[in-house]
Design an enzyme around this catalytic site. Structure first.
Site, PDB file in Angstrom:
ATOM      1  N   TYR A  39       0.824  -1.207   0.000  1.00  0.00           N
ATOM      2  CA  TYR A  39       0.000   0.000   0.000  1.00  0.00           C
ATOM      3  C   TYR A  39       0.859   1.259   0.000  1.00  0.00           C
ATOM      4  O   TYR A  39       0.465   2.286  -0.565  1.00  0.00           O
ATOM      5  CB  TYR A  39      -0.995   0.004   1.158  1.00  0.00           C
ATOM      6  CG  TYR A  39      -0.501   0.634   2.429  1.00  0.00           C
ATOM      7  CD1 TYR A  39      -0.619   2.004   2.655  1.00  0.00           C
ATOM      8  CD2 TYR A  39       0.107  -0.135   3.424  1.00  0.00           C
ATOM      9  CE1 TYR A  39      -0.148   2.586   3.825  1.00  0.00           C
ATOM     10  CE2 TYR A  39       0.571   0.433   4.587  1.00  0.00           C
ATOM     11  CZ  TYR A  39       0.444   1.798   4.786  1.00  0.00           C
ATOM     12  OH  TYR A  39       0.903   2.370   5.936  1.00  0.00           O
ATOM     13  N   VAL A 130      -2.124  10.871   2.950  1.00  0.00           N
ATOM     14  CA  VAL A 130      -2.807  10.692   4.233  1.00  0.00           C
ATOM     15  C   VAL A 130      -2.740   9.222   4.644  1.00  0.00           C
ATOM     16  O   VAL A 130      -3.314   8.351   3.996  1.00  0.00           O
ATOM     17  CB  VAL A 130      -4.281  11.139   4.148  1.00  0.00           C
ATOM     18  CG1 VAL A 130      -4.953  11.013   5.505  1.00  0.00           C
ATOM     19  CG2 VAL A 130      -4.376  12.572   3.633  1.00  0.00           C
ATOM     20  N   ASP A 131      -2.036   8.971   5.737  1.00  0.00           N
ATOM     21  CA  ASP A 131      -1.916   7.611   6.262  1.00  0.00           C
ATOM     22  C   ASP A 131      -1.895   7.686   7.782  1.00  0.00           C
ATOM     23  O   ASP A 131      -0.953   7.226   8.429  1.00  0.00           O
ATOM     24  CB  ASP A 131      -0.644   6.943   5.724  1.00  0.00           C
ATOM     25  CG  ASP A 131      -0.569   5.470   6.089  1.00  0.00           C
ATOM     26  OD1 ASP A 131      -1.625   4.865   6.338  1.00  0.00           O
ATOM     27  OD2 ASP A 131       0.556   4.929   6.131  1.00  0.00           O
ATOM     28  N   GLY A 132      -2.933   8.271   8.338  1.00  0.00           N
ATOM     29  CA  GLY A 132      -2.975   8.498   9.772  1.00  0.00           C
ATOM     30  C   GLY A 132      -4.044   7.645  10.439  1.00  0.00           C
ATOM     31  O   GLY A 132      -5.239   7.941  10.315  1.00  0.00           O
TER      32      GLY A 132
END
Length: 250
Positions: A39, A130-132
Site C-alpha cells: 500500500y 494521508v496515512d494516519g
C-alpha cells in the site's frame, strides 16, 4: 491510557505496531529506503501522473515507520517534505529503529494534528499523502467530508491527494464518496492490496487524460531511477477500468 508502541522483527523485516499485532509500518533492514508494504508503494503512484519537477511541496500525514518519508526524501530531491505526526513517541521510535533522516532544509517533522496543518495552508501543497490511523485502525477526522474539502483547498492547482483506505470495510464506499464530493468526482481507486488496503487518489486540478502506455513508460523509468515498480498496479487498473481507448481520465 495511551497505547504502547512496539517494534518486532522477522526474516529481515522490522515492523511497527501500536499496541497490537496490526502492522503500522515495515522496513526491510537491508533496504531501509525501499517501500516494503504494497500500500505504501501505491501511495507514491501519483508520481506517475505528473511530470517532474513536480512535486515540490509534499505533506505526509502520519509518520509510522517513516517509509514514505524516506522514499520521497531520497528519490524526489526537488521536494520539500513536511511530516505531520500527532504522537511524539512515533517520531522517537522512527528515529531509533527505522532510520528516519535528520531534519534539514528539505525535511521537517512536526508533532501536530495533520488536519490542522492542512487547514492552515491554502493552495500550498503539490501532494498530500494521508496515512494516519490510531491503534484501532481508525482515521477519525482524516476521513471526513470537512477534512477532504480542506485538503482540496490546501492543494495547489496541479495538486494530488493520496489517501490510504480499507477496502474490506463496509464504510469504504462512503469514504470514496466523500473524497469524490470534495474533488468534483476526480478520484481514482487503485487496485486493492492483498492486505485489503485501497489507495484513493484525487485530482485538485483540471481533468486530464493520460494513455496507459505513457503511464507504463513512466513506471519503467521510475523503476530504473528508484526501484519502485508500479507497472503491474497500472496493468491491473487498466483491466479494471476497461476504457475502450486505453486512456486514464482523471
Amino acid at each position: 491510557m495511551a497505547h504502547s508502541i512496539d517494534v518486532s522483527e522477522e526474516a529481515g523485516v522490522r515492523y511497527l505496531h501500536f499496541g497490537s499485532d496490526w502492522v503500522q509500518g515495515a522496513m526491510k533492514v537491508r533496504r531501509p529506503y525501499a517501500l516494503e508494504l504494497e500500500y505504501t508503494r501505491h501511495m507514491a503512484a501519483g508520481l506517475l501522473l505528473r511530470p517532474a519537477p513536480w512535486p515540490r511541496k509534499v505533506l505526509l500525514i502520519g509518520l509510522g515507520a517513516a517509509s514514505l518519508t524516506k522514499f520521497f526524501y531520497r528519490n524526489v530531491p526537488q521536494a520539500r517534505i513536511t511530516v505531520a505526526e500527532i504522537d511524539a513517541r512515533v517520531v522517537a521510535v522512527a528515529r531509533a529503529h527505522f532510520k528516519l533522516p535528520d531534519e534539514d532544509a528539505r525535511l521537517r517533522i512536526v508533532v501536530a494534528d495533520g488536519a490542522e496543518v492542512v487547514m492552515r495552508n491554502t493552495g500550498y501543497w503539490d501532494m498530500i499523502l494521508v496515512d494516519g490511523y490510531d491503534h484501532n485502525a481508525r482515521a477519525g477526522v482524516l476521513d471526513t467530508a470537512p477534512f477532504y474539502t480542506a485538503a482540496r483547498a490546501a492543494l495547489a492547482t496541479n495538486g494530488l491527494l493520496a489517501s490510504n483506505l480499507f477496502g474490506k470495510r463496509k464504510t469504504f464506499r462512503d469514504s470514496l464518496a466523500r473524497i469524490g464530493e470534495a474533488f468534483d468526482g476526480r478520484t481514482l481507486a487503485l487496485p486493492q492490496c492483498e492486505t485489503g488496503n485501497v489507495v484513493a487518489l484525487a485530482n485538485a486540478g483540471e481533468p486530464f487524460a493520460l494513455p496507459f502506455a505513457e503511464i507504463q513508460a513512466r513506471a519503467a523509468a521510475l523503476k530504473l531511477e528508484t526501484g519502485l515498480d508500479l507497472r503491474d498496479t497500472f496493468k491491473r487498473l487498466a483491466i479494471e477500468l476497461a476504457t475502450p481507448d486505453d486512456i486514464l481520465r482523471f
